[in-house]
Motif scaffolding. Structure first.
Motif, PDB file in Angstrom:
ATOM      1  N   PRO B 487       0.809  -1.218   0.000  1.00  0.00           N
ATOM      2  CA  PRO B 487       0.000   0.000   0.000  1.00  0.00           C
ATOM      3  C   PRO B 487       0.848   1.277   0.000  1.00  0.00           C
ATOM      4  N   ALA B 488       2.108   1.182   0.423  1.00  0.00           N
ATOM      5  CA  ALA B 488       2.947   2.378   0.473  1.00  0.00           C
ATOM      6  C   ALA B 488       3.086   3.002  -0.909  1.00  0.00           C
ATOM      7  N   ARG B 489       3.115   2.167  -1.952  1.00  0.00           N
ATOM      8  CA  ARG B 489       3.249   2.701  -3.311  1.00  0.00           C
ATOM      9  C   ARG B 489       2.055   3.563  -3.676  1.00  0.00           C
ATOM     10  N   TYR B 490       0.876   3.071  -3.316  1.00  0.00           N
ATOM     11  CA  TYR B 490      -0.357   3.806  -3.601  1.00  0.00           C
ATOM     12  C   TYR B 490      -0.334   5.140  -2.861  1.00  0.00           C
ATOM     13  N   ILE B 491       0.018   5.082  -1.573  1.00  0.00           N
ATOM     14  CA  ILE B 491       0.021   6.303  -0.762  1.00  0.00           C
ATOM     15  C   ILE B 491       1.009   7.308  -1.345  1.00  0.00           C
ATOM     16  N   ASP B 492       2.199   6.805  -1.709  1.00  0.00           N
ATOM     17  CA  ASP B 492       3.215   7.699  -2.287  1.00  0.00           C
ATOM     18  C   ASP B 492       2.718   8.345  -3.571  1.00  0.00           C
ATOM     19  N   ALA B 493       2.094   7.530  -4.418  1.00  0.00           N
ATOM     20  CA  ALA B 493       1.676   8.032  -5.717  1.00  0.00           C
ATOM     21  C   ALA B 493       0.628   9.130  -5.583  1.00  0.00           C
ATOM     22  N   ILE B 494      -0.221   9.021  -4.563  1.00  0.00           N
ATOM     23  CA  ILE B 494      -1.291  10.011  -4.423  1.00  0.00           C
ATOM     24  C   ILE B 494      -0.804  11.246  -3.687  1.00  0.00           C
ATOM     25  N   LEU B 495      -0.081  11.033  -2.590  1.00  0.00           N
ATOM     26  CA  LEU B 495       0.255  12.168  -1.737  1.00  0.00           C
ATOM     27  C   LEU B 495       1.556  12.838  -2.134  1.00  0.00           C
ATOM     28  N   ASN B 496       2.292  12.204  -3.033  1.00  0.00           N
ATOM     29  CA  ASN B 496       3.527  12.811  -3.511  1.00  0.00           C
ATOM     30  C   ASN B 496       3.343  13.047  -5.004  1.00  0.00           C
ATOM     31  N   PRO B 497       2.864  14.257  -5.382  1.00  0.00           N
ATOM     32  CA  PRO B 497       2.345  14.458  -6.736  1.00  0.00           C
ATOM     33  C   PRO B 497       3.327  14.204  -7.871  1.00  0.00           C
ATOM     34  N   ASP B 498       4.626  14.328  -7.624  1.00  0.00           N
ATOM     35  CA  ASP B 498       5.552  14.186  -8.744  1.00  0.00           C
ATOM     36  C   ASP B 498       6.072  12.762  -8.803  1.00  0.00           C
ATOM     37  N   PRO B 499       5.687  11.995  -9.809  1.00  0.00           N
ATOM     38  CA  PRO B 499       6.048  10.575  -9.829  1.00  0.00           C
ATOM     39  C   PRO B 499       7.551  10.329  -9.872  1.00  0.00           C
ATOM     40  N   GLU B 500       8.311  11.258 -10.433  1.00  0.00           N
ATOM     41  CA  GLU B 500       9.761  11.045 -10.517  1.00  0.00           C
ATOM     42  C   GLU B 500      10.415  11.081  -9.135  1.00  0.00           C
ATOM     43  N   ASN B 501       9.749  11.775  -8.204  1.00  0.00           N
ATOM     44  CA  ASN B 501      10.372  11.966  -6.906  1.00  0.00           C
ATOM     45  C   ASN B 501       9.972  10.912  -5.887  1.00  0.00           C
TER      46      ASN B 501
END
Lengths: 115, 513
Positions: B487-501
């Motif tokens: 689930p961490a990937r999902y959370i990162d993808a949503i709450l961290n808007p820039d996918p490269e980062n």
């Protein structure tokens, strides 16, 4: 205020559940309506009850959580539409099945009067 | 191309509105709009699944309000798979209806499109309150569709269905209220983050709300003891609607998978995997009772409804097992069971049509007009759903059995295999009555016709087709299971808007838009 609010919500829910479990369509519809009232009140309080705070965000005053208000509006609109639908459906059931029992069983007289 | 993410919702919405706006237009116009919208939807589904295959989780912020404040539509492998599955099922169910069933009542196609919008929305949304709204959209369309054409049985089962779901909606709202009270957010990714750092004083309340959510989803997915509405409602619904409803129980299963893997998943601290025992025992009990229900069915529609319940029980039991292997098996099993049960509802209607007064009831009656065609479809469909090789049901079940950990095998293996046996017994009894034990008389029913024949054959054809494509599909479901398990990937993808980062958590710590 919290105690009063909680009691009102609780009583409404209890009445709603009791009526929903009845055997005829009209009490069931009223029960579902009461249940949705109770839920709307509950949603309204979900951000915590705040007195003496503004509804419009202003940095100099404490303000009430605006999200529950938006959500409860959505819930009211949906609940209203559903109530309208279920009232029509109850009438249709009465017409189609010739009975207002939720099981569609035709009874010649109300159950309360049979004894 | 980012706008592709809202297409599964926008497309049926506008198609539905156009049809309702031109409600006095000819049946041909409505069918044309409806079918072309659904064909486009299949194309969108394929495009989404290709997009999701690169393992990036994308989101579409409606009105450009960034999460966690705005409402987002999220595309990951699971939602792409569900959208594609829905669109394929809907296309053929709609095609079947175009052969005449849509004209039995009013506004069939408009409601059908709005129902699709609700289902797709529920699969795509990343906001728990929005999930409630889409549930209501799909429910109110389904209320009307269930009673399409009218009749006593439909009105009566419709009343039960509506009352139950209204009560369920109230429970959903109560759960949402409590969760917002303790977590302070309704964005699923943000909720998942907040649950992990929840202080112990509000853990009990959050757990209660989570289990309340499980009750609601159990009602939608028809888990014991909340399934009694299903056999009656599905058996009474018009065939095309019943076929589309095959996906509705899967909406509940999807919601369980999403919420209890993301918010209350393995990262949820004190509340990690709290729902698993409930789902496990509920799933097993559903499976056992549905198997008994299959044996007791006296009508092919009821029989197929209980087969839907068998698949629900299997999926739920598999959903509660730990590890990625069982998740992958579940995701492989889900498409075939959805498509084939949908096809069997259509087939029941064809058989009903050709048997005159006896209908789809499992009694001796006059012979069928097209015994070879319908018999072959019946055999493939039932063998697929009961899990006989060489069809995909057997592969799916074998994968689930294999993924079961040692301690749980006693329960799942025995109940699943006995349920399969019950399904075979019930199906062979029904089949031999329909196709072999006919009484004297002239076969005089209407022919199946091209539209209805193609729709039924295409859905039932999923059983051999998915078995042939088992390799690529399991690759996809393996990756999906891995994504769900982290689930961490999902959370990162949503709450961290820039996918490269994503790899560097320090680079973008701001969450505000």
């Amino acid at each position: 205020m919290e105690a009063l609010y909680a009691t009102v919500t609780g009583v409404l829910t209890a009445c709603g559940i009791y009526l929903t479990l009845r055997g005829r369509t009209f009490p069931v519809v009223v029960g579902l309506t009461l249940l949705s009232y109770a839920v709307n009140l509950f949603l309204f309080s979900m951000g915590g009850l705040a007195s003496k705070s503004t509804t419009i965000v202003d940095s100099s005053f404490p303000y009430a959580d605006p999200l529950p208000q938006a959500l409860v509006l959505t819930a009211i609109v949906i609940g209203f539409a559903m109530t309208a639908f279920v009232v029509i459906l109850a009438m249709r059931t009465r017409g189609d099945l010739g009975s207002d029992s939720v099981d569609g069983q035709r009874t010649d007289e109300p159950r309360e009067e049979r004894k | 191309m980012d706008h592709l993410l809202v297409m599964p919702i926008i497309l049926p919405l506008f198609a539905g509105l156009a049809i309702l706006w031109k409600r006095d237009a000819s049946a041909r116009f409505k069918r044309l709009v409806s079918l072309s919208a659904m064909a486009l939807l299949v194309a969108v589904g394929v495009a989404l699944i290709t997009m999701a295959s690169d393992d990036t989780i994308r989101y579409y912020a409606l009105g450009d309000w960034q999460p966690p404040f705005g409402i987002v539509m999220v595309l990951d492998r699971l939602s792409a798979l569900m959208v594609l599955l829905t669109s394929v099922l809907a296309l053929f169910a709609g095609l079947y209806a175009c052969a005449g069933q849509d004209e039995e009542g009013s506004n069939f196609h408009g409601l059908f499109q709005l129902q699709l919008m609700g289902i797709n929305g529920a699969f795509m949304t990343g906001d728990l309150f929005n999930l409630f709204v889409f549930f209501e959209v799909l429910l109110i369309a389904s209320y009307a569709l269930l009673m399409h054409g009218g009749g006593k049985a439909r009105t009566q089962s419709g009343l039960h269905y509506v009352a139950l779901n209204l009560a369920g909606s109230s429970l959903f709202l109560i759960a949402l209220g409590v969760l917002y009270g303790t977590l302070g957010t309704l964005n699923m990714a943000d909720m998942a983050q907040k649950v992990a750092t929840l202080d112990t004083s509000s853990a009990g309340l959050t757990m209660a709300a989570g289990l309340l959510l499980l009750t609601v989803f159990a009602l939608k997915s028809a888990m014991l003891p909340l399934y009694f509405w299903l056999p009656r409602a599905y058996a009474a619904a018009p065939a095309a609607v019943a076929a589309l409803f095959a996906i509705m129980t899967k909406v509940g299963i999807y919601a369980i998978l999403r919420v209890f893997s993301l918010i209350f998943g393995n990262q949820a601290g004190a509340l990690a995997d709290m729902a698993s025992p409930w789902i496990w025992w509920g799933g097993l009990a559903t499976l056992a009772l549905a198997a008994v229900g299959c044996l007791s069915a006296r009508d092919m529609r009821t029989l197929v409804s209980y087969l839907v319940l068998v698949s629900v029980g299997t999926l739920l039991a598999a959903a509660s097992l730990p590890g990625q292997q069982s998740l992958s098996a579940l995701l492989y099993y889900m498409p075939q069971t959805t498509l084939v049960t949908g096809g069997l509802f259509l087939l029941a209607d064809l058989i009903d049509d050709q048997r005159g007064k006896a209908g789809a009831r499992i009694v001796k009656s006059r012979p069928l007009r097209q015994p070879a065609l319908l018999g072959t479809l019946f055999f493939i469909g039932m063998a697929g759903i009961a899990g006989l090789p060489p069809f995909s049901g057997a592969i799916g079940k074998a994968m689930i059995l294999q993924a079961t950990p040692e301690g749980a095998r006693v329960w799942l293996w025995s109940i699943l295999l006995v349920a399969g046996l019950c399904a075979i017994v019930a199906a062979s009894r029904a089949g031999s009555t329909f196709f072999w034990r006919s009484s004297e008389g002239e076969a005089s029913g209407p022919l199946a016709g091209p539209a209805r024949g193609i729709a039924t054959a295409a859905l039932i054809g999923a059983a051999p087709l998915l078995a042939l494509l088992a390799g690529p599909i399991t690759q996809f479901t393996d990756a999906t299971a891995e994504q769900l398990d982290h689930p961490a990937r999902y959370i990162d993808a949503i709450l961290n808007p820039d996918p490269e980062n994503q790899a560097m958590p320090m680079s973008n710590s701001e969450e505000t838009p």
